[in-house]
Design a protein around this motif. Structure first.
Motif, PDB file in Angstrom:
ATOM      1  N   PHE A  62       0.814  -1.213   0.000  1.00 45.57           N
ATOM      2  CA  PHE A  62       0.000   0.000   0.000  1.00 45.57           C
ATOM      3  C   PHE A  62       0.850   1.266   0.000  1.00 45.57           C
ATOM      4  O   PHE A  62       0.424   2.294  -0.531  1.00 45.57           O
ATOM      5  N   ILE A  65       1.695   1.497  -3.867  1.00 45.03           N
ATOM      6  CA  ILE A  65       0.678   2.018  -4.801  1.00 45.03           C
ATOM      7  C   ILE A  65       0.339   3.474  -4.487  1.00 45.03           C
ATOM      8  O   ILE A  65       0.056   4.255  -5.388  1.00 45.03           O
ATOM      9  N   ARG A  66       0.421   3.866  -3.201  1.00 49.35           N
ATOM     10  CA  ARG A  66       0.190   5.287  -2.895  1.00 49.35           C
ATOM     11  C   ARG A  66       1.256   6.164  -3.545  1.00 49.35           C
ATOM     12  O   ARG A  66       0.948   7.171  -4.176  1.00 49.35           O
ATOM     13  N   GLY A  69       0.761   6.398  -7.159  1.00 47.50           N
ATOM     14  CA  GLY A  69      -0.530   6.996  -7.515  1.00 47.50           C
ATOM     15  C   GLY A  69      -1.387   6.130  -8.414  1.00 47.50           C
ATOM     16  O   GLY A  69      -2.226   6.642  -9.160  1.00 47.50           O
ATOM     17  N   HIS A 144       1.575  -7.796   2.832  1.00 46.99           N
ATOM     18  CA  HIS A 144       0.625  -7.968   1.738  1.00 46.99           C
ATOM     19  C   HIS A 144       1.435  -8.037   0.438  1.00 46.99           C
ATOM     20  O   HIS A 144       2.239  -7.170   0.151  1.00 46.99           O
TER      21      HIS A 144
ATOM     22  N   LEU B  90      -6.529   1.532   0.865  1.00 50.20           N
ATOM     23  CA  LEU B  90      -5.533   1.157  -0.150  1.00 50.20           C
ATOM     24  C   LEU B  90      -4.248   1.968  -0.076  1.00 50.20           C
ATOM     25  O   LEU B  90      -3.313   1.676  -0.822  1.00 50.20           O
ATOM     26  N   THR B  91      -4.181   2.984   0.764  1.00 54.18           N
ATOM     27  CA  THR B  91      -3.055   3.911   0.623  1.00 54.18           C
ATOM     28  C   THR B  91      -2.197   4.032   1.881  1.00 54.18           C
ATOM     29  O   THR B  91      -1.362   4.942   1.966  1.00 54.18           O
ATOM     30  N   GLY B  92      -2.350   3.140   2.829  1.00 50.07           N
ATOM     31  CA  GLY B  92      -1.426   3.090   3.957  1.00 50.07           C
ATOM     32  C   GLY B  92      -1.445   4.345   4.809  1.00 50.07           C
ATOM     33  O   GLY B  92      -2.406   5.110   4.807  1.00 50.07           O
ATOM     34  N   PHE B  93      -0.368   4.512   5.544  1.00 49.61           N
ATOM     35  CA  PHE B  93      -0.267   5.667   6.441  1.00 49.61           C
ATOM     36  C   PHE B  93       1.017   6.418   6.140  1.00 49.61           C
ATOM     37  O   PHE B  93       1.928   5.896   5.485  1.00 49.61           O
ATOM     38  N   SER B  95       4.614   8.542   6.543  1.00 49.24           N
ATOM     39  CA  SER B  95       5.895   8.434   7.224  1.00 49.24           C
ATOM     40  C   SER B  95       6.445   9.845   7.455  1.00 49.24           C
ATOM     41  O   SER B  95       5.866  10.828   7.003  1.00 49.24           O
ATOM     42  N   HIS B  98       6.608  12.384   4.649  1.00 47.18           N
ATOM     43  CA  HIS B  98       5.410  13.123   4.209  1.00 47.18           C
ATOM     44  C   HIS B  98       5.190  14.411   4.999  1.00 47.18           C
ATOM     45  O   HIS B  98       4.349  15.231   4.630  1.00 47.18           O
ATOM     46  N   ARG B 119       3.236   6.658  10.989  1.00 55.07           N
ATOM     47  CA  ARG B 119       4.099   5.487  11.213  1.00 55.07           C
ATOM     48  C   ARG B 119       4.770   5.577  12.583  1.00 55.07           C
ATOM     49  O   ARG B 119       4.808   4.601  13.331  1.00 55.07           O
ATOM     50  N   ALA B 138      -1.624  -3.163   6.671  1.00 50.42           N
ATOM     51  CA  ALA B 138      -2.429  -2.163   5.963  1.00 50.42           C
ATOM     52  C   ALA B 138      -3.556  -1.686   6.876  1.00 50.42           C
ATOM     53  O   ALA B 138      -4.298  -2.500   7.428  1.00 50.42           O
ATOM     54  N   MET B 156      -5.044   6.784  -8.735  1.00 49.35           N
ATOM     55  CA  MET B 156      -5.691   7.128  -7.472  1.00 49.35           C
ATOM     56  C   MET B 156      -5.513   8.623  -7.188  1.00 49.35           C
ATOM     57  O   MET B 156      -4.430   9.169  -7.393  1.00 49.35           O
ATOM     58  N   PRO B 187      -1.326  11.000   4.127  1.00 45.73           N
ATOM     59  CA  PRO B 187      -0.135  11.448   3.379  1.00 45.73           C
ATOM     60  C   PRO B 187      -0.443  12.072   2.023  1.00 45.73           C
ATOM     61  O   PRO B 187       0.400  12.799   1.492  1.00 45.73           O
TER      62      PRO B 187
END
Lengths: 210, 234
Positions: A62, A65-66, A69, A144, B90-93, B95, B98, B119, B138, B156, B187
């Motif tokens: 994740f 992909i972030r 983008g 993952h 889908l985009t985590g957290f 760090s 950011h 994080r 995740a 995204m 982020p």
């Protein structure tokens, strides 16, 4: 798609066929190239990457992909760790896109998805744990994964499903390691959805490094 | 029956063991809230598995009445109410990288308004329970939407203004869990550093009527995960 000349005349350092439902743990040095070949087509190659110097620094689907983008992985995708280190880059891809949000199959998730009768079918998580043990990779180090050759479309409405693969016999993806990494692969034994074309088949690992 | 309320300031991290059969309501106390959640089984090994949660319920987002599933195929919690139809997963957290655009920060200069990443906060909380960065997984980013385009790469894009003050989401714990929360900004949020506070309310859930409960009746997969947790707790 532009595909650079394949150095097939150069003897590979690694040439390993991974049978259906089996796995592999491969150490790739910085700059090394590892190619995964879908020998028979539509075969999901579930893959995890780890910093060989510290397996706590593992591939993060994740974060990857972030930072790019986009959901799908393909040529140019930088495969990042949970510390945002670049573990590898996808440098060749003759398929076009690969999944990294669909995860790996486990006996327990098979029960949820398909019912109790699948409880004792072989699954990727067992393969990951069996082959990962050799590098000190246990359940806490699991992350993952990437599903090379797997097609998991997502929609603007927020839906997701598993679809027939876009891959075909002989298609491949190639990683170039950005640092020394472990590549932990499970050649998916799933029989209950189209991710393996309903018939798991072998994949080939080819590696070039000095 | 409310057991307790806890207000988390923006940019903070917090964790709490929560027993099965509780309702945990998160309420945004300001606009642009983001609340990243890690969720672990009380055994501290089994934990939230977003890919399994998504593929079992054919979704790329979290919303009611979805069931949040673990590595070992248990229902850890159900989303029983939500004022929003999309919570990012889908985009985590974020760090520390950011936060660099906001400039230097330290406790010495900013006291408790210093800026720390999700994080950092999440690992800090995990450490209190004997865990570490290996146990990161995740998260669900409650109150955040990152839209998915229909293009070839599934691009995204962060959606500004998705959540407003007063938006809320309620989880029902289906297992004894360790809840780990962080209110650091998402982020991908392009705005200034102004993370919103989030209120956490914990109360006792009513007895579940399986034949009418929306989560038990969402999908067969949702019900099977709930059944596996029921067996463990039986």
């Amino acid at each position: 798609m532009t595909v650079t000349e394949i150095p097939t005349t150069t003897a590979a350092t690694l040439d390993l066929t991974v049978e259906a439902g089996d796995g592999a743990l491969v150490r790739v040095p910085a700059g090394g190239r590892l190619r995964i070949v879908d020998l028979h087509g539509n075969q999901a190659a579930d893959t995890l990457l780890f910093d060989a110097a510290d397996v706590r620094n593992k591939y993060s689907a994740f974060d990857t992909i972030r930072e790019q983008g986009a959901v799908f992985l393909t040529t140019g995708s930088r495969l990042l760790s949970t510390r945002l280190d670049e573990l590898a880059v996808i440098t060749e891809d003759t398929v076009g896109r690969h999944d990294t949000i669909g995860g790996a199959c486990a006996q327990e998730s098979n029960v949820i998805r398909y019912g109790e009768h699948t409880r004792h079918q072989h699954a990727c998580r067992q393969t990951f744990l069996a082959y990962g043990a050799g590098a000190g990779i246990g359940p806490r180090e699991m992350g993952h994964n990437i599903n090379f050759f797997m097609n998991v479309p997502v929609s603007a409405e927020g839906d997701l499903h598993f679809d027939d693969g876009l891959s075909a016999p002989g298609k491949y993806v190639e990683l170039t390691a950005s640092r020394e990494i472990w590549v932990l692969l499970s050649n998916c034994p799933q029989l209950n959805n189209p991710c393996n074309g309903w018939d798991p088949t072998p994949v080939q690992l080819l590696g070039w490094w000095s | 029956m409310s057991l307790y309320l806890h207000d988390m300031p923006g940019g903070a991290a917090w964790s709490a063991p929560v027993s099965a059969g509780r309702l945990v309501t998160l309420t945004a106390l300001g606009d642009r809230a983001n609340c990243s959640m890690l969720l672990l089984n009380a055994d501290r090994v089994d934990r939230l598995n977003i890919p399994d949660t998504l593929k079992a319920q054919m979704s790329a987002r979290i919303t009611a009445p979805m069931v949040l599933m673990s590595d070992r195929g248990l229902a850890l919690a159900s989303v029983v109410a939500s004022s929003l139809d999309w919570h990012d997963c889908l985009t985590g957290f974020g760090s520390e990288a950011h936060l660099e655009r906001f400039g230097a920060t330290s406790y010495a200069a900013d006291r408790n308004d210093w800026r720390r990443s999700a994080r950092t906060g999440l690992v800090s909380e995990l450490t209190k329970h004997g865990l570490d960065e290996r146990d990161l997984h995740a998260p669900v980013n409650f109150f955040t939407k990152v839209a998915i385009a229909g293009d070839a790469r599934a691009s995204m894009t962060f959606v500004p203004g998705h959540a407003r003050a007063g938006d809320s989401v309620t989880l029902r714990t289906e297992h004894d869990v360790l809840l780990v929360l962080c209110t650091a900004p998402h982020p991908l949020d392009p705005g200034e550093y102004a993370p919103s506070a989030v209120q956490v309310s914990v109360e006792v859930a009513a007895t579940v009527a399986q034949d009418t409960d929306p989560s038990w009746n969402w999908r067969e997969e949702s019900a099977r995960a709930l059944e596996m947790s029921r067996r463990v707790l039986a």
